[in-house]
Write a protein that holds these residues in place. Sequence first.
Motif, PDB file in Angstrom:
ATOM      1  N   GLY A 237       0.790  -1.219   0.000  1.00 37.94           N
ATOM      2  CA  GLY A 237       0.000   0.000   0.000  1.00 37.94           C
ATOM      3  C   GLY A 237       0.820   1.266   0.000  1.00 37.94           C
ATOM      4  N   LEU A 238       2.095   1.182   0.408  1.00 34.53           N
ATOM      5  CA  LEU A 238       2.940   2.379   0.404  1.00 34.53           C
ATOM      6  C   LEU A 238       3.177   2.844  -1.026  1.00 34.53           C
ATOM      7  CD1 LEU A 238       4.391   4.162   2.503  1.00 34.53           C
ATOM      8  CD2 LEU A 238       6.486   2.896   1.974  1.00 34.53           C
ATOM      9  N   ALA A 239       3.381   1.900  -1.939  1.00 39.10           N
ATOM     10  CA  ALA A 239       3.558   2.260  -3.352  1.00 39.10           C
ATOM     11  C   ALA A 239       2.294   2.921  -3.884  1.00 39.10           C
ATOM     12  CB  ALA A 239       3.897   1.013  -4.170  1.00 39.10           C
ATOM     13  N   MET A 240       1.131   2.411  -3.466  1.00 39.46           N
ATOM     14  CA  MET A 240      -0.141   3.010  -3.881  1.00 39.46           C
ATOM     15  C   MET A 240      -0.264   4.435  -3.337  1.00 39.46           C
ATOM     16  SD  MET A 240      -3.984   1.616  -3.099  1.00 39.46           S
ATOM     17  CE  MET A 240      -5.406   2.700  -3.296  1.00 39.46           C
ATOM     18  N   LEU A 241       0.137   4.641  -2.093  1.00 41.35           N
ATOM     19  CA  LEU A 241       0.068   5.964  -1.477  1.00 41.35           C
ATOM     20  C   LEU A 241       0.909   6.973  -2.253  1.00 41.35           C
ATOM     21  CD1 LEU A 241      -0.825   7.732   0.975  1.00 41.35           C
ATOM     22  CD2 LEU A 241       1.324   7.046   2.067  1.00 41.35           C
ATOM     23  N   ILE A 242       2.101   6.574  -2.663  1.00 40.38           N
ATOM     24  CA  ILE A 242       2.981   7.469  -3.413  1.00 40.38           C
ATOM     25  C   ILE A 242       2.355   7.824  -4.763  1.00 40.38           C
ATOM     26  CG2 ILE A 242       5.238   7.666  -4.541  1.00 40.38           C
ATOM     27  CD1 ILE A 242       6.314   5.799  -2.278  1.00 40.38           C
ATOM     28  N   GLY A 243       1.757   6.826  -5.423  1.00 38.89           N
ATOM     29  CA  GLY A 243       1.099   7.086  -6.696  1.00 38.89           C
ATOM     30  C   GLY A 243      -0.073   8.053  -6.550  1.00 38.89           C
ATOM     31  N   GLN A 244      -0.870   7.871  -5.508  1.00 34.39           N
ATOM     32  CA  GLN A 244      -1.981   8.782  -5.234  1.00 34.39           C
ATOM     33  C   GLN A 244      -1.470  10.194  -4.964  1.00 34.39           C
ATOM     34  OE1 GLN A 244      -3.491   6.706  -1.796  1.00 34.39           O
ATOM     35  NE2 GLN A 244      -5.335   6.077  -2.864  1.00 34.39           N
ATOM     36  N   ALA A 245      -0.419  10.276  -4.179  1.00 29.02           N
ATOM     37  CA  ALA A 245       0.117  11.575  -3.765  1.00 29.02           C
ATOM     38  C   ALA A 245       0.627  12.372  -4.957  1.00 29.02           C
ATOM     39  CB  ALA A 245       1.227  11.379  -2.738  1.00 29.02           C
ATOM     40  N   GLY A 246       1.232  11.685  -5.910  1.00 26.79           N
ATOM     41  CA  GLY A 246       1.759  12.379  -7.082  1.00 26.79           C
ATOM     42  C   GLY A 246       0.674  13.125  -7.836  1.00 26.79           C
ATOM     43  N   ALA A 247      -0.478  12.477  -8.007  1.00 30.29           N
ATOM     44  CA  ALA A 247      -1.592  13.124  -8.699  1.00 30.29           C
ATOM     45  C   ALA A 247      -2.101  14.325  -7.903  1.00 30.29           C
ATOM     46  CB  ALA A 247      -2.715  12.120  -8.920  1.00 30.29           C
ATOM     47  N   GLY A 248      -2.138  14.192  -6.579  1.00 32.13           N
ATOM     48  CA  GLY A 248      -2.581  15.289  -5.736  1.00 32.13           C
ATOM     49  C   GLY A 248      -1.632  16.472  -5.780  1.00 32.13           C
TER      50      GLY A 248
END
Length: 274
Positions: A237-248
């Motif tokens: 889930g940490l990789a998912m969090l980073i991907g989400q954060a980039g878009a934000g």
Amino acid sequence: MSRITGAVKVGGVVGQPVAHSLSPFIHNLWLETAGLDGAYVAFAPKDAEGFDALLAAGRAGLIAGVNVTAPFKEQAFARADQVTEAAKQVSSANILAFREGQIHADSSDGVGVLYALAQQAPALTLRNAHVVMLGAGGASRAASGALLAAGARLSILNRTRERAQALADDLGSGVSVATDESVLESADLVINALSVPPHIDLLRLPASAVVMDMTYRPVVTPFLAAAKARGLTIVDGLAMLIGQAGAGFEAIFGQSPPDMDMRAALMAHLGETA
């Protein structure tokens, strides 16, 4: 030396509770690395009225944008003036950008899932892949839309079949409801979208299957540890969090995050080893 001036652009994360969020660490490190005149803080409105007050500040030009977490994602979607297709698909938003008095809403949960899979399971081809989704809540809904758009077919395995059927009906073609764990035997990818550790028989999975957990505390959850012990490829889930954060970050501050190893920085921050 601080880069903050009178032209500072302010963003943040909003939720209740929100003190545990890693978003301020991520975004402020990106801001510092890029040398941008910006700041990213945490907002914790006590209720829906408090969230509306924050939106009013955004409309007034006091805030550039926010990432939204529980329990305000649905309210964020409902209050927006413009919403992306990704947000419409899940009827919630985790990104709000304020521009000239207007609220623009987006959902990056699906983007985060695709980013994580690309980073940690690059050999997996989603087109025509069979994905088994564990859970039928909001996290499952957000990920499912992106996976279907990538060409995958989906089976939803949930304790309450009625809830799984409701999600499948909303998502449309390419989605079915699993009757039992036998569905795992043909899975290319299994995603845990539950807030609790799942109890499934990993021995049913093919040796080539990929296993993902959307939670990240700990980064390697017991579910992922068991899958790894079985020799399966795991995605955290940490990789998912980073991907989400980039878009934000791009929506709020108007540019892509700087090129850096955010995962290593987060692992050190969390006190975890690779």
